[in-house]
Scaffold this active site. Structure first.
Site, mmCIF file in Angstrom:
data_model
loop_
_atom_site.group_PDB
_atom_site.id
_atom_site.type_symbol
_atom_site.label_atom_id
_atom_site.label_comp_id
_atom_site.label_asym_id
_atom_site.label_seq_id
_atom_site.Cartn_x
_atom_site.Cartn_y
_atom_site.Cartn_z
ATOM 1 N N TYR A 4 -52.159 -66.737 -46.821
ATOM 2 C CA TYR A 4 -52.337 -65.315 -47.169
ATOM 3 C C TYR A 4 -51.537 -64.397 -46.253
ATOM 4 O O TYR A 4 -51.619 -63.185 -46.388
ATOM 5 C CB TYR A 4 -53.823 -64.921 -47.155
ATOM 6 C CG TYR A 4 -54.591 -65.280 -45.908
ATOM 7 C CD1 TYR A 4 -54.472 -64.519 -44.761
ATOM 8 C CD2 TYR A 4 -55.445 -66.375 -45.890
ATOM 9 C CE1 TYR A 4 -55.166 -64.853 -43.615
ATOM 10 C CE2 TYR A 4 -56.153 -66.720 -44.751
ATOM 11 C CZ TYR A 4 -56.005 -65.957 -43.614
ATOM 12 O OH TYR A 4 -56.686 -66.291 -42.480
ATOM 13 N N LYS A 5 -50.782 -64.970 -45.296
ATOM 14 C CA LYS A 5 -49.959 -64.138 -44.408
ATOM 15 C C LYS A 5 -48.568 -63.995 -45.023
ATOM 16 O O LYS A 5 -48.437 -63.387 -46.079
ATOM 17 C CB LYS A 5 -49.980 -64.728 -43.000
ATOM 18 C CG LYS A 5 -51.395 -64.662 -42.410
ATOM 19 C CD LYS A 5 -51.569 -65.313 -41.068
ATOM 20 C CE LYS A 5 -53.008 -65.155 -40.594
ATOM 21 N NZ LYS A 5 -53.353 -66.017 -39.472
ATOM 22 N N ARG B 10 -49.019 -54.392 -33.049
ATOM 23 C CA ARG B 10 -48.339 -55.528 -33.664
ATOM 24 C C ARG B 10 -47.712 -55.134 -34.997
ATOM 25 O O ARG B 10 -48.369 -54.528 -35.852
ATOM 26 C CB ARG B 10 -49.374 -56.639 -33.872
ATOM 27 C CG ARG B 10 -48.792 -57.965 -34.243
ATOM 28 C CD ARG B 10 -49.872 -59.017 -34.219
ATOM 29 N NE ARG B 10 -50.832 -58.843 -35.311
ATOM 30 C CZ ARG B 10 -51.514 -59.826 -35.877
ATOM 31 N NH1 ARG B 10 -51.368 -61.062 -35.436
ATOM 32 N NH2 ARG B 10 -52.358 -59.586 -36.834
ATOM 33 N N PHE C 246 -54.997 -68.425 -31.366
ATOM 34 C CA PHE C 246 -55.931 -67.701 -32.230
ATOM 35 C C PHE C 246 -57.334 -68.289 -32.011
ATOM 36 O O PHE C 246 -57.515 -69.503 -32.091
ATOM 37 C CB PHE C 246 -55.487 -67.877 -33.679
ATOM 38 C CG PHE C 246 -56.127 -66.918 -34.630
ATOM 39 C CD1 PHE C 246 -55.567 -65.675 -34.864
ATOM 40 C CD2 PHE C 246 -57.282 -67.265 -35.304
ATOM 41 C CE1 PHE C 246 -56.160 -64.789 -35.757
ATOM 42 C CE2 PHE C 246 -57.879 -66.381 -36.187
ATOM 43 C CZ PHE C 246 -57.315 -65.141 -36.416
ATOM 44 N N ASP D 201 -50.266 -75.623 -35.724
ATOM 45 C CA ASP D 201 -50.792 -74.597 -36.610
ATOM 46 C C ASP D 201 -49.623 -73.688 -36.989
ATOM 47 O O ASP D 201 -48.956 -73.128 -36.109
ATOM 48 C CB ASP D 201 -51.902 -73.817 -35.889
ATOM 49 C CG ASP D 201 -52.551 -72.786 -36.799
ATOM 50 O OD1 ASP D 201 -51.839 -72.218 -37.659
ATOM 51 O OD2 ASP D 201 -53.755 -72.528 -36.632
HETATM 52 C C1 LIG Z 1 -54.719 -66.340 -39.305
HETATM 53 C C2 LIG Z 1 -54.974 -67.540 -38.465
HETATM 54 C C3 LIG Z 1 -56.076 -68.360 -38.720
HETATM 55 C C4 LIG Z 1 -57.057 -67.995 -39.808
HETATM 56 O O1 LIG Z 1 -57.928 -69.021 -40.100
HETATM 57 P P1 LIG Z 1 -58.881 -68.885 -41.387
HETATM 58 O O2 LIG Z 1 -59.610 -70.141 -41.412
HETATM 59 O O3 LIG Z 1 -57.978 -68.656 -42.557
HETATM 60 O O4 LIG Z 1 -59.732 -67.687 -41.202
HETATM 61 C C5 LIG Z 1 -56.240 -69.492 -37.944
HETATM 62 N N1 LIG Z 1 -55.359 -69.798 -36.964
HETATM 63 C C6 LIG Z 1 -54.292 -69.032 -36.691
HETATM 64 C C7 LIG Z 1 -53.340 -69.420 -35.614
HETATM 65 C C8 LIG Z 1 -54.072 -67.872 -37.421
HETATM 66 O O5 LIG Z 1 -53.033 -67.104 -37.157
#
Ligand SMILES: *Cc1c(COP(=O)(O)O)cnc(C)c1O
Length: 435
Positions: free
Chosen positions: A223-224, A394, A129, A198
């Protein structure tokens, strides 16, 4: 061939079915985007009202003590800790994943600088990400390190003594491919490399055992799959053997050993509390409780073992239905078939050049057409046909609230959208700001 009746029979014997009632899902919507923003727990609206009306409105500042606001980041951490295989007092909900990643990457960089100053590399995945890679770039600038981006199949060979830190996302956001956390961590540790995981697409979605895998640091968002609400606080974990070795770089007063002494010098708290920075968002943090409470309730229904079994059954079903019913439209599968290598999503690829006027893959427009029919998934852009990453449709499957008939209906909508060419309409081919 799988039939609608087969799917309905699977729902009828689904032991997790009662948990679907904990969510306020709008009628007519099949929600397959819980991997991006989880659905709303029904308890959330009343909880917000209580925090706003009573705790803030009437009790005002006394709520820091009276309503326990001050200890909420830690209490939520303890409540969710078993789902990540960690202990009491090791996990905190605070800030965002991006910010928490900065804290743990900096701590790891400082540990590496002290223990192994010759190591100059942070390794990660090219398709990680992007925010993770952006944050790592800052840490590299600050600590004189170099970020090396790899394809998944290159990781094992790259775990060499010149690497300081491995920073990987357990389940890939684009493909749903899942790493073997224990194996990679063991291989990295054998070369003296620190491991940061992560867990954004893992927390609440797949079994995670951070202590069992002997990981060093972990972060993730709530939040996921955890359904904490938009922008709900993320989590941070550090292995107890490392927690107290360094100040985290954002040495704010909430990470101080005694914040209400108001002394001019910073003395970090012992334990994970030092990974807090400043005052936390209490409305948002209070709503997150509603998402975590559903996990606590899910323990009575078989916990992660049951959730994982259902998640794999849902994703298997989706893959099989797409293969049976959506042939001939340039779709492929990006998600691994092997269960051990799959998160809780199904990601379909689409060939470049099949879009309107041969311009792109058409994947974005197909997703828009599905959303117009109430089937909510999302689109993740590939590299435009130049390299190995194709455009992706997705679909995330949250076993807490997605059922087997939902999968049938979603694939049937996909089949109709493809066969009718409905996705070619102009309104589905205009790109919005948030995809
Ligand atoms: C959703 C996601 C994020 C989001 O980071 P925020 O700081 O909450 O915006 C970061 N890393 C990964 C791998 C994600 O899937």
């Amino acid at each position: 061939m799988i039939t609608l009746q087969d799917c309905q029979a699977l729902d009828a014997k689904d032991a997790l079915r009662p948990l679907r009632d904990r969510f306020a899902l709008p009628a007519g919507v099949i929600y397959l985007d819980g991997n991006s923003l989880g659905a709303q727990p029904k308890a959330a609206a009343a909880r917000v009202a209580e925090v706003v009306t009573q705790e803030w409105g009437k009790d005002l500042i006394t709520s820091w003590n009276k309503a326990g606001w001050i200890t909420l980041p830690e209490r939520l951490g303890n409540q969710f800790a078993p789902w990540l295989g960690v202990g009491e007092g090791e996990l905190m909900f605070t800030d965002t994943t991006s910010i928490n990643l900065y804290k743990v990457l900096s701590a790891a960089a400082r540990i590496a600088r002290e223990d192994a100053p010759g190591r100059k590399k942070i390794i990660s995945e090219r398709s990680n990400f992007p925010t993770d890679l952006y944050i790592a770039q800052s840490v590299c600038q600050e600590y004189g390190l170099e970020l090396v981006l790899l394809e998944p199949e290159e990781i094992a060979a790259a775990l060499q003594p010149d690497v300081a830190i491995s920073m990987l996302t357990h389940v890939n956001y684009r493909t749903g491919a899942m790493h073997d956390m224990a194996a990679i961590t063991a291989a990295a540790h054998s070369q003296g490399i620190l491991c940061i995981w992560d867990l954004c697409h893992s927390a609440g979605a797949v079994p995670v055992d951070l202590k069992g895998a002997d990981a060093d640091f972990a972060v993730g968002c709530s939040y996921k799959y955890m359904n904490g609400g938009p922008g709900s606080p993320a989590f941070v974990w550090a292995h107890p053997r490392l927690i107290n070795r360094f100040w985290q770089p954002l040495s704010g007063w909430f990470g101080h050993a005694d914040p209400f002494k108001f002394v001019p010098d910073y003395h970090p708290a012992q334990g994970i509390q030092r990974y807090l920075c400043g005052t936390q968002p209490m409305i948002s943090m209070s709503v997150l409780q509603c998402g975590i409470d559903i996990y606590t309730e899910a323990e009575q229904f078989g916990g992660m073992t049951a959730l994982r079994a259902k998640s794999l059954a849902l994703t298997d079903l989706c893959i099989q239905l797409v293969q049976e019913r959506c042939q001939g439209h340039g779709l492929g599968l990006a998600t691994p078939l092997q269960h051990a290598a799959r998160g809780s999503q199904v990601c379909l690829t689409r060939e470049e050049g099949l879009g309107v006027d041969g311009k792109d893959s058409g994947a974005y427009a197909i997703i828009q057409a599905l959303i117009a029919r109430g089937v909510i998934g999302d689109f993740r852009k590939g590299d435009g046909g130049t390299g190995k990453h194709k455009d992706i449709l997705r679909f995330g499957f949250t076993p807490l609230y997605v059922g087997f008939e939902d999968v049938w209906n979603a694939v049937e909508h996909l089949r109709q959208v493809l066969e009718s060419g409905e996705w070619k309409k102009p309104e589905f081919n205009t790109i919005n700001a948030v995809t």
